[in-house]
Scaffold this motif. Structure first.
Motif, PDB file in Angstrom:
ATOM      1  N   GLU A  76     -21.861 -37.803  13.524  1.00  0.00           N
ATOM      2  CA  GLU A  76     -21.561 -37.081  14.763  1.00  0.00           C
ATOM      3  C   GLU A  76     -22.261 -35.727  14.826  1.00  0.00           C
ATOM      4  OE1 GLU A  76     -17.341 -36.880  14.826  1.00  0.00           O
ATOM      5  OE2 GLU A  76     -17.066 -39.025  15.231  1.00  0.00           O
ATOM      6  N   THR A  77     -22.320 -35.026  13.689  1.00  0.00           N
ATOM      7  CA  THR A  77     -22.925 -33.689  13.689  1.00  0.00           C
ATOM      8  C   THR A  77     -24.442 -33.745  13.630  1.00  0.00           C
ATOM      9  OG1 THR A  77     -22.610 -33.589  11.286  1.00  0.00           O
ATOM     10  CG2 THR A  77     -20.922 -32.563  12.659  1.00  0.00           C
ATOM     11  N   GLY A  78     -24.995 -34.813  13.015  1.00  0.00           N
ATOM     12  CA  GLY A  78     -26.440 -34.980  12.953  1.00  0.00           C
ATOM     13  C   GLY A  78     -27.121 -33.867  12.166  1.00  0.00           C
ATOM     14  N   GLY A  79     -28.434 -33.713  12.370  1.00  0.00           N
ATOM     15  CA  GLY A  79     -29.196 -32.663  11.708  1.00  0.00           C
ATOM     16  C   GLY A  79     -29.492 -32.972  10.249  1.00  0.00           C
ATOM     17  N   LYS A  80     -30.156 -32.010   9.599  1.00  0.00           N
ATOM     18  CA  LYS A  80     -30.468 -32.140   8.179  1.00  0.00           C
ATOM     19  C   LYS A  80     -29.523 -31.273   7.361  1.00  0.00           C
ATOM     20  CE  LYS A  80     -35.301 -33.539   8.196  1.00  0.00           C
ATOM     21  NZ  LYS A  80     -36.639 -33.308   7.584  1.00  0.00           N
ATOM     22  N   ARG A  81     -29.308 -31.677   6.127  1.00  0.00           N
ATOM     23  CA  ARG A  81     -28.382 -30.944   5.261  1.00  0.00           C
ATOM     24  C   ARG A  81     -28.785 -31.142   3.803  1.00  0.00           C
ATOM     25  NH1 ARG A  81     -23.537 -32.046   7.422  1.00  0.00           N
ATOM     26  NH2 ARG A  81     -24.466 -32.994   9.260  1.00  0.00           N
ATOM     27  N   GLN A 122     -17.880 -27.211   3.262  1.00  0.00           N
ATOM     28  CA  GLN A 122     -17.717 -26.351   4.437  1.00  0.00           C
ATOM     29  C   GLN A 122     -19.060 -25.842   4.949  1.00  0.00           C
ATOM     30  OE1 GLN A 122     -14.942 -23.272   3.359  1.00  0.00           O
ATOM     31  NE2 GLN A 122     -13.159 -24.622   3.553  1.00  0.00           N
ATOM     32  N   ASP A 123     -20.044 -25.748   4.057  1.00  0.00           N
ATOM     33  CA  ASP A 123     -21.371 -25.292   4.471  1.00  0.00           C
ATOM     34  C   ASP A 123     -22.234 -26.438   4.996  1.00  0.00           C
ATOM     35  OD1 ASP A 123     -21.687 -26.663   2.125  1.00  0.00           O
ATOM     36  OD2 ASP A 123     -22.890 -25.131   1.111  1.00  0.00           O
TER      37      ASP A 123
END
Length: 224
Positions: A76-81, A122-123
């Motif tokens: 749902e949040t997508g993006g890279k991490r 959390q990050d």
């Protein structure tokens, strides 16, 4: 007694224990097989009992409910991490940075390894945890079985006199231990028994488990 002689003695005791365990497993398996043959031919035995006898354990290799929830959040949040790998060994742990991954790559990686647990920090960082039935490289280099100050069989980082306990297993009945094993073996335990792999680890642990306080109390307590 050198370590080579000690391990031969420990492995001999472990092989004897395994023979009894194998015999017990064979008896249980044979009994289950006979019941299954009887049950499949008898109309009086419910079908669900037949299926239970045929299948002793069913394992679910899919992701847990907690893992599915985390993976849904990542989608749902997508993006890279940032993605980390936490390896938990029988002795020791390792933490590694896998690198940055897109959300679909994270989900795909877990799909390839559904047995891994997954946490979302959390990050936004993702940590996969893998449990490995082996000793870590650090433990293979410097792990010793020995006695702590209260007579517990423990695993140490370095020789026991350094008092760096990694893990404590059980209290030993020292009287029973000293009357059952050679003095050289007792001295070796006090000085520290180095373990280099899982075979040596299991040999030491299995042998000395016979001298755990709870086990020896069962042996020494007269039947009522």
């Amino acid at each position: 007694m050198n370590l080579s002689s000690l391990y031969k003695q420990l492995k001999k005791r472990l092989r004897q224990k395994r023979r009894w365990l194998s015999l017990g497993f064979f008896i249980v398996a044979a009994a289950a097989g006979l019941f299954t043959v009887y049950a499949t031919r008898s109309p009086d035995v419910p079908r669900d009992e037949v299926e239970s006898a045929q299948t002793l354990a069913v394992s679910d290799t899919g992701p847990s409910a907690e893992a599915r929830e985390v993976l849904n959040q990542i989608r749902e949040t997508g993006g890279k991490r940032d993605v980390f790998m936490h390896k938990v060994y029988v002795c020791g742990e390792e933490n590694l940075l896998i690198g940055q991954m897109a959300s679909d790559e994270v989900v795909s990686l877990h799909g390839e390894h559904p047995q891994w647990s997954v946490e979302l920090g959390q990050d936004g960082a993702v940590t996969f945890t893998e449990k490995i039935d082996d000793l870590s490289a650090a433990c293979k280099n410097n792990a010793y079985f020995g006695l702590d100050k209260t007579g517990n069989l423990s695993l140490f980082e370095g020789p026991p006199d350094g008092e760096k306990v990694i893990r404590t297993f059980f209290q030993l009945n020292m009287g029973y231990l000293e009357s059952s094993l050679q003095p050289e073996t007792i001295d070796q335990l006090k000085e520290g028994i180095r373990v280099l792999d899982m075979e040596e680890y299991n040999s030491v642990l299995s042998t000395f488990s016979e001298f755990a306080v709870e086990e020896t109390e069962k042996v020494m307590t007269p039947a009522k």
